[in-house]
Design an enzyme around this catalytic site. Structure first.
Site, PDB file in Angstrom:
ATOM      1  N   GLY A 180      35.990  51.128  55.128  1.00  0.00           N
ATOM      2  CA  GLY A 180      34.633  51.660  55.111  1.00  0.00           C
ATOM      3  C   GLY A 180      33.567  50.580  55.180  1.00  0.00           C
ATOM      4  CB  THR A 234      36.461  41.234  47.460  1.00  0.00           C
ATOM      5  OG1 THR A 234      36.096  42.580  47.230  1.00  0.00           O
ATOM      6  CG2 THR A 234      35.696  40.310  46.533  1.00  0.00           C
ATOM      7  CE  LYS A 257      38.285  29.300  45.602  1.00  0.00           C
ATOM      8  NZ  LYS A 257      38.244  30.581  44.884  1.00  0.00           N
ATOM      9  CB  SER A 272      36.785  45.046  42.149  1.00  0.00           C
ATOM     10  OG  SER A 272      36.849  43.705  42.602  1.00  0.00           O
ATOM     11  CB  SER A 292      32.261  30.260  30.845  1.00  0.00           C
ATOM     12  OG  SER A 292      32.854  30.795  29.671  1.00  0.00           O
ATOM     13  N   GLY A 293      33.992  32.600  33.178  1.00  0.00           N
ATOM     14  CA  GLY A 293      35.312  32.893  33.732  1.00  0.00           C
ATOM     15  C   GLY A 293      35.491  32.122  35.040  1.00  0.00           C
ATOM     16  CD  GLU A 310      32.069  33.646  27.708  1.00  0.00           C
ATOM     17  OE1 GLU A 310      32.132  33.475  28.929  1.00  0.00           O
ATOM     18  OE2 GLU A 310      32.421  34.717  27.147  1.00  0.00           O
ATOM     19  CG  HIS A 319      48.017  35.380  44.494  1.00  0.00           C
ATOM     20  ND1 HIS A 319      46.776  34.811  44.391  1.00  0.00           N
ATOM     21  CD2 HIS A 319      48.583  35.250  43.287  1.00  0.00           C
ATOM     22  CE1 HIS A 319      46.613  34.353  43.158  1.00  0.00           C
ATOM     23  NE2 HIS A 319      47.699  34.622  42.467  1.00  0.00           N
ATOM     24  CG  HIS A 358      58.474   7.695  43.239  1.00  0.00           C
ATOM     25  ND1 HIS A 358      57.650   7.833  42.130  1.00  0.00           N
ATOM     26  CD2 HIS A 358      58.339   6.422  43.683  1.00  0.00           C
ATOM     27  CE1 HIS A 358      57.038   6.675  41.926  1.00  0.00           C
ATOM     28  NE2 HIS A 358      57.447   5.794  42.849  1.00  0.00           N
TER      29      HIS A 358
HETATM   30  C1  LIG Z   1      33.671  34.887  44.262  1.00  0.00           C
HETATM   31  C2  LIG Z   1      35.116  35.310  44.184  1.00  0.00           C
HETATM   32  C3  LIG Z   1      36.115  34.372  44.352  1.00  0.00           C
HETATM   33  C4  LIG Z   1      37.451  34.756  44.277  1.00  0.00           C
HETATM   34  N1  LIG Z   1      38.413  33.795  44.443  1.00  0.00           N
HETATM   35  C5  LIG Z   1      39.700  34.134  44.349  1.00  0.00           C
HETATM   36  C6  LIG Z   1      40.715  33.162  44.541  1.00  0.00           C
HETATM   37  O1  LIG Z   1      40.439  31.986  44.789  1.00  0.00           O
HETATM   38  N2  LIG Z   1      41.994  33.545  44.471  1.00  0.00           N
HETATM   39  C7  LIG Z   1      42.343  34.848  44.190  1.00  0.00           C
HETATM   40  O2  LIG Z   1      43.540  35.149  44.123  1.00  0.00           O
HETATM   41  N3  LIG Z   1      41.410  35.806  44.012  1.00  0.00           N
HETATM   42  C8  LIG Z   1      40.095  35.473  44.082  1.00  0.00           C
HETATM   43  N4  LIG Z   1      39.144  36.438  43.930  1.00  0.00           N
HETATM   44  C9  LIG Z   1      39.584  37.820  43.656  1.00  0.00           C
HETATM   45  C10 LIG Z   1      39.996  38.510  44.963  1.00  0.00           C
HETATM   46  O3  LIG Z   1      38.932  38.452  45.889  1.00  0.00           O
HETATM   47  C11 LIG Z   1      40.374  39.949  44.703  1.00  0.00           C
HETATM   48  O4  LIG Z   1      41.357  40.006  43.691  1.00  0.00           O
HETATM   49  C12 LIG Z   1      40.937  40.599  45.963  1.00  0.00           C
HETATM   50  O5  LIG Z   1      39.977  40.592  46.989  1.00  0.00           O
HETATM   51  C13 LIG Z   1      41.382  42.030  45.701  1.00  0.00           C
HETATM   52  O6  LIG Z   1      41.895  42.567  46.888  1.00  0.00           O
HETATM   53  P1  LIG Z   1      41.932  44.141  47.171  1.00  0.00           P
HETATM   54  O7  LIG Z   1      42.652  44.289  48.460  1.00  0.00           O
HETATM   55  O8  LIG Z   1      42.426  44.840  45.966  1.00  0.00           O
HETATM   56  O9  LIG Z   1      40.403  44.584  47.324  1.00  0.00           O
HETATM   57  P2  LIG Z   1      39.203  44.074  48.227  1.00  0.00           P
HETATM   58  O10 LIG Z   1      39.451  42.729  48.775  1.00  0.00           O
HETATM   59  O11 LIG Z   1      37.982  44.277  47.407  1.00  0.00           O
HETATM   60  O12 LIG Z   1      39.213  45.086  49.462  1.00  0.00           O
HETATM   61  C14 LIG Z   1      38.969  46.458  49.300  1.00  0.00           C
HETATM   62  C15 LIG Z   1      38.466  47.027  50.613  1.00  0.00           C
HETATM   63  O13 LIG Z   1      38.434  48.441  50.505  1.00  0.00           O
HETATM   64  C16 LIG Z   1      37.284  48.939  51.182  1.00  0.00           C
HETATM   65  N5  LIG Z   1      36.985  50.277  50.641  1.00  0.00           N
HETATM   66  C17 LIG Z   1      36.572  50.612  49.392  1.00  0.00           C
HETATM   67  N6  LIG Z   1      36.454  51.943  49.258  1.00  0.00           N
HETATM   68  C18 LIG Z   1      36.789  52.483  50.459  1.00  0.00           C
HETATM   69  C19 LIG Z   1      36.877  53.817  50.954  1.00  0.00           C
HETATM   70  N7  LIG Z   1      36.627  54.881  50.183  1.00  0.00           N
HETATM   71  N8  LIG Z   1      37.258  53.991  52.234  1.00  0.00           N
HETATM   72  C20 LIG Z   1      37.549  52.942  53.042  1.00  0.00           C
HETATM   73  N9  LIG Z   1      37.496  51.668  52.625  1.00  0.00           N
HETATM   74  C21 LIG Z   1      37.123  51.433  51.350  1.00  0.00           C
HETATM   75  C22 LIG Z   1      36.228  47.901  50.854  1.00  0.00           C
HETATM   76  O14 LIG Z   1      35.165  47.958  51.800  1.00  0.00           O
HETATM   77  C23 LIG Z   1      37.038  46.607  50.955  1.00  0.00           C
HETATM   78  O15 LIG Z   1      37.004  46.071  52.252  1.00  0.00           O
HETATM   79  C24 LIG Z   1      37.799  36.101  44.024  1.00  0.00           C
HETATM   80  C25 LIG Z   1      36.784  37.069  43.873  1.00  0.00           C
HETATM   81  C26 LIG Z   1      35.462  36.683  43.954  1.00  0.00           C
HETATM   82  C27 LIG Z   1      34.403  37.722  43.806  1.00  0.00           C
HETATM   83  N1  LIG Z   2      40.212  31.317  41.597  1.00  0.00           N
HETATM   84  C1  LIG Z   2      40.415  32.611  41.384  1.00  0.00           C
HETATM   85  O1  LIG Z   2      41.527  33.105  41.377  1.00  0.00           O
HETATM   86  C2  LIG Z   2      39.227  33.503  41.191  1.00  0.00           C
HETATM   87  C3  LIG Z   2      37.958  33.029  41.442  1.00  0.00           C
HETATM   88  C4  LIG Z   2      36.891  33.891  41.229  1.00  0.00           C
HETATM   89  C5  LIG Z   2      37.123  35.187  40.813  1.00  0.00           C
HETATM   90  N2  LIG Z   2      38.370  35.615  40.566  1.00  0.00           N
HETATM   91  C6  LIG Z   2      38.614  36.979  40.079  1.00  0.00           C
HETATM   92  O2  LIG Z   2      37.400  37.684  40.022  1.00  0.00           O
HETATM   93  C7  LIG Z   2      37.292  38.371  38.786  1.00  0.00           C
HETATM   94  C8  LIG Z   2      35.904  38.236  38.248  1.00  0.00           C
HETATM   95  O3  LIG Z   2      35.618  36.889  37.824  1.00  0.00           O
HETATM   96  P1  LIG Z   2      34.521  36.623  36.718  1.00  0.00           P
HETATM   97  O4  LIG Z   2      34.433  35.150  36.500  1.00  0.00           O
HETATM   98  O5  LIG Z   2      33.281  37.365  37.040  1.00  0.00           O
HETATM   99  O6  LIG Z   2      35.100  37.378  35.465  1.00  0.00           O
HETATM  100  P2  LIG Z   2      35.981  36.901  34.201  1.00  0.00           P
HETATM  101  O7  LIG Z   2      36.449  38.147  33.577  1.00  0.00           O
HETATM  102  O8  LIG Z   2      36.956  35.847  34.581  1.00  0.00           O
HETATM  103  O9  LIG Z   2      34.904  36.201  33.233  1.00  0.00           O
HETATM  104  C9  LIG Z   2      33.757  36.874  32.785  1.00  0.00           C
HETATM  105  C10 LIG Z   2      33.175  36.138  31.585  1.00  0.00           C
HETATM  106  O10 LIG Z   2      31.889  36.694  31.304  1.00  0.00           O
HETATM  107  C11 LIG Z   2      31.737  36.865  29.898  1.00  0.00           C
HETATM  108  N3  LIG Z   2      30.720  37.932  29.718  1.00  0.00           N
HETATM  109  C12 LIG Z   2      30.827  39.232  30.077  1.00  0.00           C
HETATM  110  N4  LIG Z   2      29.662  39.890  29.826  1.00  0.00           N
HETATM  111  C13 LIG Z   2      28.788  38.984  29.313  1.00  0.00           C
HETATM  112  C14 LIG Z   2      27.414  39.035  28.892  1.00  0.00           C
HETATM  113  N5  LIG Z   2      26.677  40.152  28.938  1.00  0.00           N
HETATM  114  N6  LIG Z   2      26.820  37.901  28.429  1.00  0.00           N
HETATM  115  C15 LIG Z   2      27.538  36.749  28.371  1.00  0.00           C
HETATM  116  N7  LIG Z   2      28.831  36.637  28.779  1.00  0.00           N
HETATM  117  C16 LIG Z   2      29.454  37.727  29.242  1.00  0.00           C
HETATM  118  C17 LIG Z   2      33.146  37.206  29.424  1.00  0.00           C
HETATM  119  O11 LIG Z   2      33.311  36.915  28.053  1.00  0.00           O
HETATM  120  C18 LIG Z   2      34.012  36.291  30.320  1.00  0.00           C
HETATM  121  O12 LIG Z   2      34.216  35.016  29.760  1.00  0.00           O
HETATM  122  C19 LIG Z   2      38.331  37.813  37.845  1.00  0.00           C
HETATM  123  O13 LIG Z   2      39.089  38.894  37.332  1.00  0.00           O
HETATM  124  C20 LIG Z   2      39.167  36.900  38.669  1.00  0.00           C
HETATM  125  O14 LIG Z   2      40.514  37.324  38.630  1.00  0.00           O
HETATM  126  C21 LIG Z   2      39.424  34.788  40.748  1.00  0.00           C
END
Ligand SMILES: Cc1cc2nc3c(=O)[nH]c(=O)nc-3n(C[C@H](O)[C@H](O)[C@H](O)COP(=O)(O)OP(=O)(O)OC[C@H]3O[C@@H](n4cnc5c(N)ncnc54)[C@H](O)[C@@H]3O)c2cc1C
Ligand SMILES: NC(=O)c1ccc[n+]([C@@H]2O[C@H](COP(=O)([O-])OP(=O)(O)OC[C@H]3O[C@@H](n4cnc5c(N)ncnc54)[C@H](O)[C@@H]3O)[C@@H](O)[C@H]2O)c1
Length: 484
Positions: free
Chosen positions: A42, A48, A58, A150, A186-187, A208, A337, A464
């Protein structure tokens, strides 16, 4: 109400809703298993991860990391190198992120087209457990996977304008570099962006809610991370406070105001004024508009409930025949992954080969400089489990300090620790912080996946001089026959 019609009446063997990494991974495996497959998207193909997550973040980390490295005159001097003024173009770095997302998006699209996956465009809504509509069309399938991912979670009271107060969706565009940016949370997202911002010259303040920053990390690793990633940089932080009200500003004219309240009492304790604010407080499932009521699903905080085989469950906890949910939308583990591994496992189950993904074997990494990676539990979680179930926990550790490769790079900050059951050697967790930690964790995650014990790793040989010898050093400390 659920319904079943005979397999040959369906348009497809499998329809996947959402073409993110989860949907893509599932589609590729489905084709390999001989399933006639369609994917409905959609928004933008890649979801994401490719467009607003892993991939562009990255790219920003790679470019800004290079700037940090080349501006670190002391480090370069130790290698006998001197460079002049290091400059960067903000827009050039932003373009690198956008271009990379576009390249990966095309690769992903082509890989599905090339395999014969039908890509259908539109927002999908369930009509019943074998039928979805999208746009003004509909299709039927024997199995349907929800892979809708999400969106950023924004706590109440925070007003997003996309310019001065923004989530990662806008931060990734790198439209400007604020002098001072507050990061709420600070996640993973907060930490990775603090790495980018400070490398490019911004000051950062973390806000945080929990008593400690990086609350999800193993305690000892969090301490190291604070020493390496926070202390020497232009970063400060406040903990135990919630950002309860955030009001956007105007760049160069009016600051962003952030009201901070005590986490426990909810009393306002301070009001900060900064140039910009990144809201990194977690992610919410994207399940609105799916028409889940028509298949009797009651979401839990928006997440689709599933069993360990990723089969969607109805209001009464019963499996809904033909409906599955993978990735961020089920909330089990919000990693790219993990989404794709869940998709592969679901397809295996659909094809009659039982497969349950061991989530304890899924590694995770935070791509700061240096990186932090882990698989399984923190030491604190392992000890709590040990206390509850009556077993001892052993922890073996080493640092990067004596590693020849790290020393050659003059980057020997960091540590690795292995956590396991003292009686059986069951691996409970591994944490690594240091150069290329994200690549080094796979030996441990694959060992967990294969059910190997800590003592099985002891005699593995590592080349090594490599960073992998850091891991080798931890493994060698494990007792040879009985773990201790
Ligand atoms: C800034 C950031 C950095 C991240 N870095 C990493 C990382 O380094 N390593 C890692 O492992 N994870 C990372 N993540 C998390 C990772 O992006 C997500 O865990 C991953 O994208 C989830 O994949 P998904 O396929 O579940 O959903 P998504 O990638 O969110 O894809 C869902 C898709 O479904 C579509 N959709 C939704 N509803 C509908 C509908 N009703 N009909 C048709 N289509 C629809 C959406 O448009 C979207 O394209 C990061 C996330 C963020 C925000
Ligand atoms: N390298 C990676 O794999 C990667 C990179 C980016 C994102 N992600 C994924 O994306 C998701 C989201 O990442 P994220 O960093 O937003 O979430 P997160 O859940 O990792 O961290 C959120 C942090 O915000 C704090 N928090 C929440 N509400 C708050 C408030 N009102 N005031 C102050 N602190 C507050 C929480 O205590 C927590 O420490 C994660 O679940 C992660 O798996 C993964």
């Amino acid at each position: 109400m659920t319904m079943k019609i005979s397999a040959h009446d369906y348009d497809y063997d499998l329809v996947i809703i959402g073409a993110g990494v989860g949907g893509h991974g599932a589609a590729l495996h489905a084709v390999e298993c001989g399933l006639k497959t369609a994917i409905i998207e959609g928004g933008v193909i890649g979801g994401t991860c490719v467009n607003r997550g892993c991939v562009p973040s990255k790219a920003l980390l790679a470019a800004s990391g290079r700037v940090r490295e080349m501006r670190d005159a002391d480090h370069l001097k130790m290698l006998g190198i001197e460079v002049g003024d290091v400059r960067f173009e903000r827009q050039g770095i932003a373009d690198h992120a956008e271009n990379l997302a576009s390249t990966i998006r095309n690769n992903l699209t082509n890989s599905m087209k090339g395999l014969g996956v039908d890509i259908l465009l539109g927002n999908a809504t369930f009509r019943d457990n074998h039928t979805v509509s999208y746009g003004n069309k509909k299709c039927t399938a024997q199995n349907i996977i929800i892979a809708t991912g999400s969106i950023p979670f924004v706590p109440p009271g925070i007003e997003i304008d996309g310019k001065t107060v923004f989530t990662s969706d806008d931060a990734l565009k790198l439209e400007w570099l604020p002098d001072w940016v507050a990061i709420i949370g600070s996640g993973y997202i907060g930490l990775e962006f603090s790495d980018v911002y400070t490398a490019l010259g911004s000051d950062v303040t973390f806000i945080e809610a929990m008593p400690k920053i990086m609350p999800g990390f193993d305690g000892e690793i969090a301490k190291q991370a604070e020493r390496i990633l926070i202390g020497p940089r232009n970063i400060d932080y406040v903990t135990n406070v919630l950002a309860t009200k955030v009001t956007p500003g105007i760049p160069g004219e009016k600051p962003v105001t952030i009201e901070l309240s005590d986490f426990k009492t909810r009393e306002v304790v301070d009001v900060m004024e900064v140039d910009a604010c990144l809201v990194a407080t977690g992610r919410a499932p994207f399940t609105d508009g799916l028409g889940l009521g028509s298949i009797n699903v009651e979401t839990q905080r928006g997440f689709v409930p599933v069993n360990e085989r990723m089969q969607a469950l109805d209001k009464d906890g019963e499996v809904i025949e033909g409906v599955w949910c993978i990735g961020d939308a089920n909330g089990k583990m919000m990693l790219a992954h993990a989404a794709s591994a869940q998709g592969i496992a679901a397809i295996e189950c659909m094809c009659g080969r039982d497969k349950v993904l061991n989530h304890n074997s899924v590694p995770a990494a935070c791509f700061t400089h240096p990186e932090v990676s882990f698989v399984g539990m923190t030491e604190e979680q392992a000890r709590a489990k040990g206390e509850e179930e009556g077993f001892e926990v052993t922890v073996k550790k080493t640092s990067f300090k004596a590693n020849s490769k790290a020393l050659a790079e003059k980057e020997s900050d960091g540590m690795a620790k292995l956590i396991y059951r003292s009686d059986t050697g069951e691996i409970l967790g591994m944490w690594i912080m240091g150069l290329h930690a994200a690549d080094l964790i796979h030996e441990a995650s694959n060992a967990v996946n294969q059910g190997m014990k800590a003592q099985d790793l002891k005699f593995a040989v590592h080349a090594h001089p490599t960073l992998a010898e850091v891991v080798d050093e931890v493994f060698k400390q494990v007792g040879s026959t009985v773990a201790h």
